[in-house]
Design an enzyme around this catalytic site. Structure first.
Site, PDB file in Angstrom:
ATOM      1  N   SER A 237       0.846  -1.183   0.000  1.00 37.66           N
ATOM      2  CA  SER A 237       0.000   0.000   0.000  1.00 37.66           C
ATOM      3  C   SER A 237       0.890   1.243   0.000  1.00 37.66           C
ATOM      4  CB  SER A 237      -0.905   0.005   1.225  1.00 37.66           C
ATOM      5  OG  SER A 237      -0.177   0.493   2.326  1.00 37.66           O
ATOM      6  N   LYS A 238       0.259   2.358  -0.377  1.00 38.07           N
ATOM      7  CA  LYS A 238       1.006   3.623  -0.428  1.00 38.07           C
ATOM      8  C   LYS A 238       1.499   4.004   0.973  1.00 38.07           C
ATOM      9  CE  LYS A 238       0.340   5.485  -4.730  1.00 38.07           C
ATOM     10  NZ  LYS A 238      -0.804   5.609  -5.583  1.00 38.07           N
TER      11      LYS A 238
END
Ligand code: GLU
Length: 429
Positions: A237-238
């Site tokens: 994920s970011k």
């Protein structure tokens, strides 16, 4: 012509950097040119200064662009091409308001179906269009046909007609959607090959349809990179630190090592440690695996050590190492630039040997300060033994503390040649 088209909306993800590296390498291979296009048309998500950060990061990685574009500067072209498509009846005006569209989306979702625009405005008469005062979006007319393209990594990718609806090109506020702006810009900028993340696969037929509708005959080839998973096999994920290029740089990985690792990931390469220039010699996008790659920070750490060992004195000085040989030597202890620096700094900072080793340390120090420092460690050690009668741990522990400031560390015999010229200064600190 290749391009990298980041949005200035957040920290650069390693997946983006991987795409930038591949596009850049391929552009160097066929000497076609490399464009950097800042896709800044999403005003709500743009972050001030992120474009400069992208420049800085790419520069750190040795990526040089021939031309720089800001997508927002092309707004007039996006609007003109939308007008042309309307004129040619390849597109239509859509007056549906957000609330109605949202309600329809919810209803399809409730039925467990995929939403498609239902064509409400596609067949309005000229009168109905001209007499409607509401602002209108522009949508592309889509034929009920399957679409496909050949991806350089995935092979043929097919899309059923129900998966592509009459999508929006220009919103009612006259701003282009990502697909429209991107399709037009790739066309105007003469892009011939696009390497980008897998999350864009479903955008490709749409972008091709836009250019076909405009009668553009230039061919654009695509390669979509499989996503990068974390070590547990989950999508990175970011928010995951190690997915941010800035974070990896701050943590102390060299750009050379990060680039090496991202090129190695899910690839068939002739060797494991290489530079960007080496990769230009043999890189082939077709060797990239179709399956997702796993990001393993331990592997990156190992590659980082190798790059520190390979780096020139000049490069190591640039990275803040005043003593390049010690930096290379200490890769046996640590992988990260700040950790290695801390170990070297400890050698040159003041060390008070307290407790059980303090007397012995003073004895050794006096010998060393009056010594004509020999080249060989054995001679150095024997002279101290002869003068102090210390041996075993009683000799080596205080000696190690005097030289390195740490109780554990590398073989003193191996460290000695690297510090012997400064050894009097080191023990007197
Ligand atoms: N701005 C898009 C992104 O960052 C570009 C995708 C593309 O390469 O077309 O995901």
């Amino acid at each position: 012509m290749y391009r990298f088209a980041p949005s200035p909306t957040g920290d650069m993800h390693i997946g983006n950097l991987r795409a930038a590296l591949f596009n850049y390498i391929c552009s160097l291979q066929d000497k076609s040119g490399f464009i950097l296009r800042i896709e800044d048309t999403d005003n709500a998500r743009n972050i001030d200064g992120k474009d400069k950060e992208i420049f800085e990061i790419l520069t750190k990685f040795g990526i040089k662009w021939d031309t720089l574009y800001y997508q927002s500067k092309n707004l007039k072209f996006h609007q003109e091409f939308a007008a042309k498509l309307l004129h040619d009846k390849k597109a239509f005006l859509c007056f549906c308001d957000e609330a109605t569209l949202e309600a329809k989306k919810e209803a399809t979702k409730a039925r467990g179906e995929a939403y498609r625009y239902d064509g409400t405005c596609e067949h309005l008469s000229d009168d109905e269009v001209l007499n409607n005062p509401r602002p209108a979006a522009v949508r592309l007319k889509i034929k009920n046909e399957p679409q496909s393209f050949v991806d350089a990594i995935k092979g043929e990718v097919k899309f059923e007609p129900q998966n592509i609806d009459s999508f929006v090109l220009l919103r009612a506020d006259k701003t282009p959607t990502y697909n429209f702006a991107c399709a037009i810009d790739d066309m105007l900028e003469g892009v011939t090959f696009v390497i980008r993340g897998e999350d864009h696969v479903s955008n490709t037929p749409k972008q091709n349809l836009i250019r076909q509708a405009l009668g553009y005959t230039g061919k654009i080839d695509y390669a979509h990179l499989p996503i990068i998973l974390n070590i547990e096999g989950k999508k990175m994920s970011k928010r995951e630190n190690s997915s941010s290029v800035k974070w990896l740089l701050q943590k102390g990985y060299m750009p050379e090592a990060i680039a090496n690792y991202l090129i190695l990931l899910g690839n068939k390469t002739p060797c494991e440690i290489f530079s960007l220039n080496d990769a230009v010699e043999w890189f082939d996008i077709k060797n990239i695996s179709k399956s997702p790659a796993k990001f393993d920070e331990d592997k990156l750490a190992q590659i980082n050590r190798e790059h520190i060992k390979l780096a020139s004195d000049e490069r190591l000085k640039e990275l803040g190492f005043d003593r390049p040989n010690l930096a290379r030597f200490y890769t046996q202890e640590s992988s990260l630039i700040p950790e290695i620096k801390a170990k070297i700094d400890q050698i040159y900072s003041s060390k008070t040997v307290l407790g059980e080793w303090s007397d012995n340390a003073n004895l050794i120090k006096n010998v060393v300060l009056n010594l004509d420092i020999p080249d060989s460690f054995d001679e150095f050690k024997n002279t101290i033994i002869n003068a102090t009668s210390l041996k075993g741990k009683a000799l080596f522990m205080p000696l190690r503390l005097l030289l390195t400031g740490a109780e554990h560390g590398p073989e003193l015999k191996e460290l000695y040649p690297l510090i012997k010229d400064e050894i009097k200064e080191i023990v007197s600190k």
